[in-house]
Structures are given as C-alpha cells and as structure tokens.
Enzyme design. Sequence first.
Site, PDB file in Angstrom:
ATOM      1  N   PRO A   1     -43.868  -0.434  31.256  1.00 32.73           N
ATOM      2  CA  PRO A   1     -44.153  -2.038  31.066  1.00 32.73           C
ATOM      3  C   PRO A   1     -42.864  -2.889  30.901  1.00 32.73           C
ATOM      4  CG  PRO A   1     -44.177  -0.704  28.838  1.00 32.73           C
ATOM      5  CD  PRO A   1     -43.770   0.325  30.007  1.00 32.73           C
TER       6      PRO A   1
ATOM      7  N   ASP B   1     -37.598  -2.025  28.657  1.00 33.19           N
ATOM      8  CA  ASP B   1     -39.075  -1.066  28.206  1.00 33.19           C
ATOM      9  C   ASP B   1     -39.824  -1.531  27.012  1.00 33.19           C
ATOM     10  OD1 ASP B   1     -41.146   0.826  28.021  1.00 33.19           O
ATOM     11  OD2 ASP B   1     -39.873   2.574  28.674  1.00 33.19           O
ATOM     12  N   HIS B   2     -40.801  -2.323  27.271  1.00 33.70           N
ATOM     13  CA  HIS B   2     -41.517  -2.865  26.110  1.00 33.70           C
ATOM     14  C   HIS B   2     -41.931  -1.978  25.080  1.00 33.70           C
ATOM     15  CE1 HIS B   2     -42.550  -6.305  23.914  1.00 33.70           C
ATOM     16  NE2 HIS B   2     -43.487  -6.797  24.525  1.00 33.70           N
ATOM     17  N   ARG B   3     -42.157  -0.575  25.674  1.00 33.33           N
ATOM     18  CA  ARG B   3     -42.642   0.459  24.683  1.00 33.33           C
ATOM     19  C   ARG B   3     -41.613   0.665  23.504  1.00 33.33           C
ATOM     20  NH1 ARG B   3     -43.535   5.376  28.932  1.00 33.33           N
ATOM     21  NH2 ARG B   3     -41.412   4.316  29.378  1.00 33.33           N
TER      22      ARG B   3
ATOM     23  N   ILE C   1     -38.554  -1.707  23.200  1.00 32.79           N
ATOM     24  CA  ILE C   1     -37.711  -2.805  22.580  1.00 32.79           C
ATOM     25  C   ILE C   1     -38.764  -3.870  22.547  1.00 32.79           C
ATOM     26  CG2 ILE C   1     -35.942  -4.370  23.254  1.00 32.79           C
ATOM     27  CD1 ILE C   1     -34.896  -2.064  25.157  1.00 32.79           C
TER      28      ILE C   1
END
Length: 420
Positions: A216, A392-394, A396
């Site tokens: 993501p 990476d939104h998972r 950060i």
Amino acid sequence: MSNTIEIKVPDIGDFSDIPVIEVLVAAGDEVNAEDGLVTLESDKATMEVPSPAAGLIKEMKLKLDDTVSEGDVVAILEVSDARESADKKPEEPPPSEQSQPSAQRASGVVAVDPDKVPYASPAIRKFARELGVDLGRVSGSASKGRITREDVSEFVKSVISGAVGTGAPAIGGLNLDFPSLPDFDFSRYGEIEKKPLTRIQKISAGHLHRNWVGIPHVTQHDEADITDMEAFRLANADEAIAQGFKLTPLVFLIKAMVAALKKFPTFNASLDTDGETLILKKYFNVGIAVDTPDGLVVPVLRDCERKGIMELGAELAEISGRAREKKLQPTDIQGGCISISSLGGIGGTGFTPIINAPEVAILGVSRSRMMPVWDGNEFKPRLMLPLSLSYDHRVIDGAVAARFTRFLASRLEDLRRLTL
C-alpha cells in the site's frame, strides 16, 4: 603427473538459474589461471566464471543458453599438479529417476515427482513465494518439467498482460482475474515496428507489478531549500573533478538520508514474510537508481555513515559507470536499506516512485528550481528541491513520513547538521 578438477560456478549471491550468454572456450583449449570460461547474465549484471588454474579443457559441461546456479559444474580441467585438494569432497552419485521426494541432488535441488509436486529448486520456490505465484499453475520448460526462474517470470508477465487468468488470488493475495486484453492489430492503422524488451525490462516488470499491487503505497511531498548546499557543491566542484569524478547533489542526499534513517529507524527496516515482524537494520546501505540503455538498475553504496562527501562522490561515479557498462556484480545490487531515484537531471516537479521491496520506502527527487520564498520580511530567490517519499503504509504512518521528509529536508538546508 596430471590430474583433472571440476570447475564450478562460484558464490553468486542470491541468484539461481542464471543464463549462459557466452561460451568462451571449448574442449581441447589451453587456458591460463583467471581466463574466462563462460559469461553469465543475471537480471541486472553480467559476470565471467574464470579458470582457477592453467591447464587443458578436457570437457565443457555448459552450452549457450543453459542456466546455472552456484555449484554447477562448468568444465573439466586437466592441470599438471599431482596434489589433490585436501578439502575436496567426493562426488555424490546422481539421483535415480525413481528418487523419493525427500532426496537431495548434489546441487541442492530437491528431486520430486513432477506429477504430484511442482518440480523446482528451493531458490525458485522462494522466488515464486516472493511474487505470490502458485507453482502448481506454472509449466516447467527445463528437463523433466523442472520450473526455472524464467518460467515463473513468464507466468507473471502473462498474468499482467491478461493472457493468463489467475482463477484465484495469485499475487500479493489479490484477485487479479482481469478480463483478457484484446489482441490488437496495430498495423491496420499505419506502419509499426516491434522491438523486444531487454532482459532487465522483462524481469523488472514482474518485480514492479508485485511491489505496486502488494504494497500500500502513499507518497509524501516536500521541498528543501538547497541554496546554500548548491553553493557549497559548486565551491568544491573543481576539487572533485581533479580527483576524477563529478560532485553531484546525490551525495548530499545520501548523507542526509543516513541521518534521517538514524532518527527514524522504522524506515531502515523490512517487513518479515510473516507480515507481523519488523526487521530493523543497524547498517546504512543506500541504493541509487541508475538509468542505463537496457533499463533501470539500482546499485547499492554500502556503509554510507562511515564515508565523507568526497568518498561517496567517487564511489557513486564508479558504480554508476559499471552499471551503465553492465559490469555490476550480484553483490553490487544487494543489501540496500532504502533507495533514491533522481530525475533532477531531466525535469519534473514530483512523481510517485515504486518501493523497491523488501525496503519500506524510496525517495524520489525532481529538478530543483529557483522560487520566491518569504523570509518574514520579503520574498527572496531560493533554490528549492522537490522531494517525493513513497512509503509502505503497513509499516509507516503518514505523520511519521511527514516528519521524516521534513527532517531530511532540514539536513539539506543546513549542511552543518549532517555532522550532528
């Protein structure tokens, strides 16, 4: 007294099934120590396998377009030396065609029944897992139906193009069972020319698609005032040229990146394959995207926290040159913590770079431009550098990414802080 030795493919890093693109000698040829025997080409580098000693080539075990991995036999060499190596291991007998699934070949490839289990080496199984590919749906093109790296890559390309429906979640846990693209006859509308993709482009396609759909992405944009930095760079440009390289803004970005990674360690990390563990790295290796005639490659500069501006500048020039000449070694493109992709020499005001997994972030840099900046009393011309950080939104959160980018910009804006 003469004896024969097997010349094997040496340690080539985390690579397997590398194609032989050139055979440099034949049976009956005399060779010297370090003479090249075959040339191998991975997705981003070429390398020669040298002869360890002088002698006569009794037999070549490889031919053009064969694929090899570490430990595979390249040739049989007759050398004039009666001494056998003390640590030479006896040859293991070749496996029977009736081998059980648990049997191991000498090369480390598992012997399995292709009718029951996909026939592939551990390295290929790992490669398929990284791409999210079900090996049960891949047809092997090698002997006895063995699945090669190229087979997996071709399957991924077929899925991307729509030529093969996934039928089930296949990449990154997502259902990519899109309708097939129609087969266009572009020649109906005018003259066309077909140009094959380079090997680097073909291999990169699968990696880029996997990273885009499996991670993501969010991109944080900011600007750094590099007016003072640019003045410092120009003041030291002649010294760099005297040492044989050009001092570019990239080296300052590398130093600022190291400072930011130390301040925000989650950016210097990778998400474990279980999806539940973060692996924090204590080293600082920065990948630099290099534009080459065959496609984009990302060589890695290591231990950047230990090197000064001039040392990094010389190393960057050297490794970028080898990248363009296709002389990178496998280790040159491994072990990166974060990557930088600079389009500043071309143009643009911002973009969304794709994360180079297993890294969790990548910095995109666009062309700097002079802009009026309000200093509290008046507008002054300042050189502003656009920064685009994909993360990476998972791993950060957005607020952390904004702080990271601002911290990075602050180090570029005041070079004195790079020493802190």
